[in-house]
Scaffold this active site. Structure first.
Site, PDB file in Angstrom:
ATOM      1  N   ASN A 113     -27.303  10.048 -19.107  1.00 56.00           N
ATOM      2  CA  ASN A 113     -28.000   9.360 -18.004  1.00 56.00           C
ATOM      3  C   ASN A 113     -28.450   7.989 -18.500  1.00 56.00           C
ATOM      4  OD1 ASN A 113     -30.968   9.355 -18.833  1.00 56.00           O
ATOM      5  ND2 ASN A 113     -30.494  11.546 -19.006  1.00 56.00           N
TER       6      ASN A 113
ATOM      7  N   ASN B  70     -31.213   6.327 -17.743  1.00 59.63           N
ATOM      8  CA  ASN B  70     -32.651   6.092 -17.890  1.00 59.63           C
ATOM      9  C   ASN B  70     -32.961   5.850 -19.365  1.00 59.63           C
ATOM     10  OD1 ASN B  70     -31.939   7.811 -15.635  1.00 59.63           O
ATOM     11  ND2 ASN B  70     -34.092   7.914 -15.157  1.00 59.63           N
ATOM     12  N   ASP B  71     -33.873   4.965 -19.648  1.00 61.73           N
ATOM     13  CA  ASP B  71     -34.385   4.671 -21.003  1.00 61.73           C
ATOM     14  C   ASP B  71     -33.435   3.884 -21.904  1.00 61.73           C
ATOM     15  OD1 ASP B  71     -36.548   6.656 -20.463  1.00 61.73           O
ATOM     16  OD2 ASP B  71     -34.973   8.118 -20.884  1.00 61.73           O
TER      17      ASP B  71
ATOM     18  N   CYS C 117     -26.131  15.737 -10.278  1.00 62.82           N
ATOM     19  CA  CYS C 117     -26.154  16.661 -11.426  1.00 62.82           C
ATOM     20  C   CYS C 117     -24.788  17.091 -11.953  1.00 62.82           C
ATOM     21  CB  CYS C 117     -27.021  17.887 -11.119  1.00 62.82           C
ATOM     22  SG  CYS C 117     -26.370  18.946  -9.826  1.00 62.82           S
TER      23      CYS C 117
ATOM     24  N   ASP D  37     -39.786  22.177 -11.502  1.00 64.61           N
ATOM     25  CA  ASP D  37     -41.233  22.370 -11.640  1.00 64.61           C
ATOM     26  C   ASP D  37     -41.770  21.232 -12.494  1.00 64.61           C
ATOM     27  OD1 ASP D  37     -43.806  23.314 -12.025  1.00 64.61           O
ATOM     28  OD2 ASP D  37     -43.234  24.831 -13.505  1.00 64.61           O
TER      29      ASP D  37
ATOM     30  N   ASP E  41     -44.984  20.402 -13.195  1.00 64.05           N
ATOM     31  CA  ASP E  41     -46.287  20.502 -13.874  1.00 64.05           C
ATOM     32  C   ASP E  41     -46.436  21.755 -14.732  1.00 64.05           C
ATOM     33  OD1 ASP E  41     -46.241  22.162 -11.727  1.00 64.05           O
ATOM     34  OD2 ASP E  41     -47.841  21.154 -10.624  1.00 64.05           O
TER      35      ASP E  41
ATOM     36  N   SER F   5     -44.502  27.548 -10.950  1.00 61.53           N
ATOM     37  CA  SER F   5     -44.331  27.748  -9.507  1.00 61.53           C
ATOM     38  C   SER F   5     -43.976  26.408  -8.888  1.00 61.53           C
ATOM     39  CB  SER F   5     -45.603  28.314  -8.875  1.00 61.53           C
ATOM     40  OG  SER F   5     -46.648  27.382  -8.982  1.00 61.53           O
TER      41      SER F   5
ATOM     42  N   ASP G 166     -42.905  18.816  -6.852  1.00 56.89           N
ATOM     43  CA  ASP G 166     -41.986  19.936  -7.095  1.00 56.89           C
ATOM     44  C   ASP G 166     -40.877  19.944  -6.043  1.00 56.89           C
ATOM     45  OD1 ASP G 166     -43.650  20.731  -9.115  1.00 56.89           O
ATOM     46  OD2 ASP G 166     -44.475  22.472  -8.080  1.00 56.89           O
TER      47      ASP G 166
ATOM     48  N   HIS H 292     -28.177  23.337  -8.959  1.00 52.27           N
ATOM     49  CA  HIS H 292     -28.326  22.346 -10.016  1.00 52.27           C
ATOM     50  C   HIS H 292     -27.344  22.719 -11.115  1.00 52.27           C
ATOM     51  CE1 HIS H 292     -29.729  19.405 -12.722  1.00 52.27           C
ATOM     52  NE2 HIS H 292     -30.387  20.211 -13.513  1.00 52.27           N
TER      53      HIS H 292
ATOM     54  N   ASP I 258     -29.155  19.554 -20.625  1.00 50.12           N
ATOM     55  CA  ASP I 258     -29.148  19.053 -19.250  1.00 50.12           C
ATOM     56  C   ASP I 258     -29.319  17.539 -19.277  1.00 50.12           C
ATOM     57  OD1 ASP I 258     -29.441  18.525 -16.568  1.00 50.12           O
ATOM     58  OD2 ASP I 258     -30.884  20.128 -16.187  1.00 50.12           O
TER      59      ASP I 258
ATOM     60  N   GLU J 109     -33.660  41.014 -11.347  1.00 48.85           N
ATOM     61  CA  GLU J 109     -34.751  40.579 -10.468  1.00 48.85           C
ATOM     62  C   GLU J 109     -35.541  41.798  -9.993  1.00 48.85           C
ATOM     63  OE1 GLU J 109     -36.651  37.629  -9.731  1.00 48.85           O
ATOM     64  OE2 GLU J 109     -34.650  36.795  -9.527  1.00 48.85           O
TER      65      GLU J 109
END
Length: 694
Positions: free
Chosen positions: A226, A228-229, A274, A303, A305, A309, A326, A332, A355, A445
């Site tokens: 990617n 970025n940076d 992606c 997510d 933070d 969740s 979120d 993905h 990733d 699950e």
């Protein structure tokens, strides 16, 4: 007596490349794998006598040093290998020596220079013999990337075409992808990616020395794919507006992207999403010799933070809201690379998540992984690297909120611990079928083990939390069980250009009469949930007898969605149903519309170095013309580079035939990929497997 002098070297390139499994690369260089010997013939003006010696020097990087293991000095000797660089005399004929050189199985990978030092009494001369490329070696047990299974090694290192799964849980689709790691210039471009990295720019000596470690190389690549940076390879864009670049869905593979990046003087290629990042990272990993595969996770949590969740918001009218950071992506795509985890211990070796999609910063940079798949399954979120983020992608709880901007309040509507991380998929070894790897990432699950692992992860991330036995978001729900249920059902076919026909089914679950108000909306979206535009809305009130279920038709015309539909072909329908003063029931369904079919046909038998014609067929299904039509074709081993063909405007319902020529360069089964775009259909895909005879 004449001084001992060098006359000639024969690198035995063909034989060495075959022995090192690098004979598929189109570049002419000597490409070797570490931990394995290679032979060369050295011709001198005469044979060395006693007191004369030959010493070899290999070096890599801008400031090679023996301490950093980026340089080695070793004599021609008869000793066997001890895990260091060694040169052994195999045989001699007249003044030609056949010499076998072996590299350590943990040598840094990259470009090397080989020099020779000829010493005789009173005379020392050093001469550069030439350069070679050293790669990881999955064929050798001592290498950290060793893969013992032959069929898997062929797929994950040598296969240069594949498929990537896309779509949604109720509609899994696939696109072909040309990895093309053997194409001309691709390997050298992959090596220059390492030299463009922030780490190399900051401290080239350390960076080059660390290129012995696949986990280091993998992490650097996850940052560099990617833009970025670090001005890396691909610029991401999820806005739905791709002016100034290519719609991410138009790419057929990594080759054109890597070529464009190099040709432009290493300026980021626009644009990727992606699967483009993952397809390109897969090319680079396989090129360098790290076994790798592309993984798709459906209902993937982003997510932000680390609370395990993801919060999803709606307003009372049924509009999905861009609120909070979120999100849940319909799908993905990331990579798995295969190597040992010397830092974590043997039980965490094997497949590792990398990733390259820029989602969250890690150590200040957009990079992710390697995260051990085994560690994800066991909830060991405290281990390196980026475990909490990847664990959440497949395990987070999905919490739905209703946010009322007029009243300025929000209330939790529902918590679902089971919808995230579904049908985790990759291409099967040796075929185009889907292999489900969900059980490698988590226990079944709803099973006891799965909940235990989740609690373990929560405990490590939030040591002070006192969650009950159910879930991280176990907020007390005062509301009773809902008295109504709802779901969307698809009626008829879903195709671009046709009316979208759905039905909302609302059911009374009680033995009382119910009056239900329903607010419905439909929005076009990008696959990661980015909202594009509202295309339809409706509000109704219905009366339901005890235990009655009714169907309410939902019809969205082409005229309503046409202008706002993106290449994703996704429409998100939402209904918020409320019976008197009870809690709302949120019903959501993403539908994916099918593109018209693009067909590729081979018109003759394909043979190596014989031109052969291919025909593309496309029918315009619309009652209006389609214009600005372009066909882009590529396929490793079938044509060099890519073809771009302008297709004339198509009248309503008109059928188009386009013939083009390909020239196979390799025998075996090869994959031809096509992308057709026009003003009404931004990206229609086709692929064709072609068996090429010698």
């Amino acid at each position: 007596m004449a001084d001992l002098k060098f006359q000639n070297i024969d690198w035995q390139t063909n034989a060495n490349r075959q022995a090192h499994h690098t004979d598929k690369f189109y570049n002419p260089d000597l490409i070797l794998r570490r931990g394995q010997s290679f032979d060369l013939s050295l011709t001198l003006n005469r044979l060395p006598r006693s007191g004369e010696s030959l010493v070899f020097i290999v070096s890599t990087g801008p400031s090679p040093s023996e301490l950093a293991k980026t340089k080695a000095v070793f004599p021609l000797s008869r000793e066997t290998n001890d895990g260091n660089w060694r040169a052994q005399l195999v045989s001699q004929m007249n003044s030609t020596l056949i010499i076998s050189i072996i590299s350590p199985a943990n040598a840094p990978i990259g470009w090397y220079t080989l020099s020779i030092q000829i010493s005789s009494p009173g005379n020392n001369s050093t001469l550069k013999l030439g350069m070679f490329i050293l790669l990881f070696n999955p064929w050798v047990q001592a290498d950290g990337v060793f893969m013992s299974n032959h069929a898997e090694r062929e797929e994950y290192v040598q296969e240069d075409a594949g498929i990537i799964f896309v779509g949604s849980t109720n509609r899994i689709g696939m696109v072909g992808w040309n990895f093309g790691q053997f194409e001309e210039d691709i390997l050298t471009t992959c090596l220059s990616i390492l030299d463009m990295s922030l780490n190399f720019r900051r401290d080239p000596t350390t960076d080059v020395a660390r290129r012995s470690d696949p986990k280091y190389v993998g992490r650097v690549l996850s940052a560099m794919i990617n833009s970025n940076d670090d001005n890396g390879v691909i610029a991401g864009n999820w806005s739905g507006n791709y002016g100034g670049g290519l719609d991410p869905r138009n790419w057929n593979g990594s080759v054109e992207i890597l070529k464009q990046w190099k040709k432009s003087g290493f300026r980021p290629v626009r644009f990727g999403q992606c699967w483009v990042f993952a397809g390109t990272l897969n090319t680079v990993l396989r090129a360098l010799g790290i076994p790798s595969r592309v993984i798709t996770n459906f209902n993937s949590a982003h997510d932000t933070d680390q609370n395990l969740s993801v919060d999803v918001y709606y307003d009372p009218k049924g509009n999905p809201l861009d609120k909070g950071s979120d999100s849940v992506w319909n799908f993905h795509v990331w990579n798995e690379a295969w190597f040992v985890r010397t830092d974590l211990g043997p039980s965490y070796s094997g497949w590792q998540v990398l990733d390259a999609t820029p989602q969250e910063r890690s150590q200040g940079v957009f990079q992710c992984g390697p995260a051990s798949v085994m560690a994800i399954r066991e909830g060991d979120v405290n281990l390196d690297f980026d475990m909490p983020f990847v664990f959440a992608e497949v395990n987070a709880d999905r919490i739905t909120w209703i946010y009322d901007s007029h009243r300025g309040n929000q209330k939790q509507n529902s918590l679902d611990p089971h919808t995230i991380g579904k049908y985790i998929s990759t291409k099967a070894v040796g075929s185009y079928s889907r292999m489900d790897v969900t059980e490698k990432y988590k226990y079944p699950e709803g099973s006891n083990q799965e909940r235990k692992v989740f609690e373990k992860a929560v405990g490590k991330l939030k040591p002070n939390s006192s969650f009950g036995p159910t879930s991280a978001g176990d907020i007390t729900n005062e509301e009773r069980e809902p008295s109504i249920s709802g779901r969307f059902k698809v009626n008829g076919i879903l195709a671009v250009g046709k009316e979208v026909n759905l039905a909302l089914l609302v059911k009374n679950l009680t033995r009382d009469m119910k009056t239900v108000t329903v607010n419905m909306t439909a929005w076009t979206i990008v696959y990661n949930g980015t909202l594009v535009h509202e295309v339809w809305k409706d509000s109704i009130t219905i009366s339901l007898d005890p235990e009655e279920e009714i169907q309410h038709p939902v019809k969205i015309t082409y005229a309503q969605y046409e202008k706002y539909l993106k290449a994703d072909n996704m429409i998100r329908t939402t209904a918020i149903c409320q019976a008197s003063d009870e809690a709302e029931v949120v019903v959501e369904r993403d539908v994916i519309l099918d593109n018209p079919t693009l067909t590729l046909e081979l018109l003759d038998q394909a043979k190596v170095r014989k031109p052969v014609n291919v025909q593309m067929l496309f029918s315009n299904p619309l009652d209006e013309p389609v214009k600005n039509c372009v066909l882009m074709v590529e396929g490793s081993g079938l044509l060099l580079g890519s073809l771009k063909i302008d297709v004339p405007t198509l009248r309503p319902k008109e059928r188009s035939r386009v013939r083009f020529e390909i020239m196979p360069t390799r025998s075996g089964t090869k994959q031809l990929l096509a992308d057709f775009s026009c003003n009404k259909f931004p990206a229609i895909k086709a692929m064709l497997s072609i068996d090429v005879a010698e």
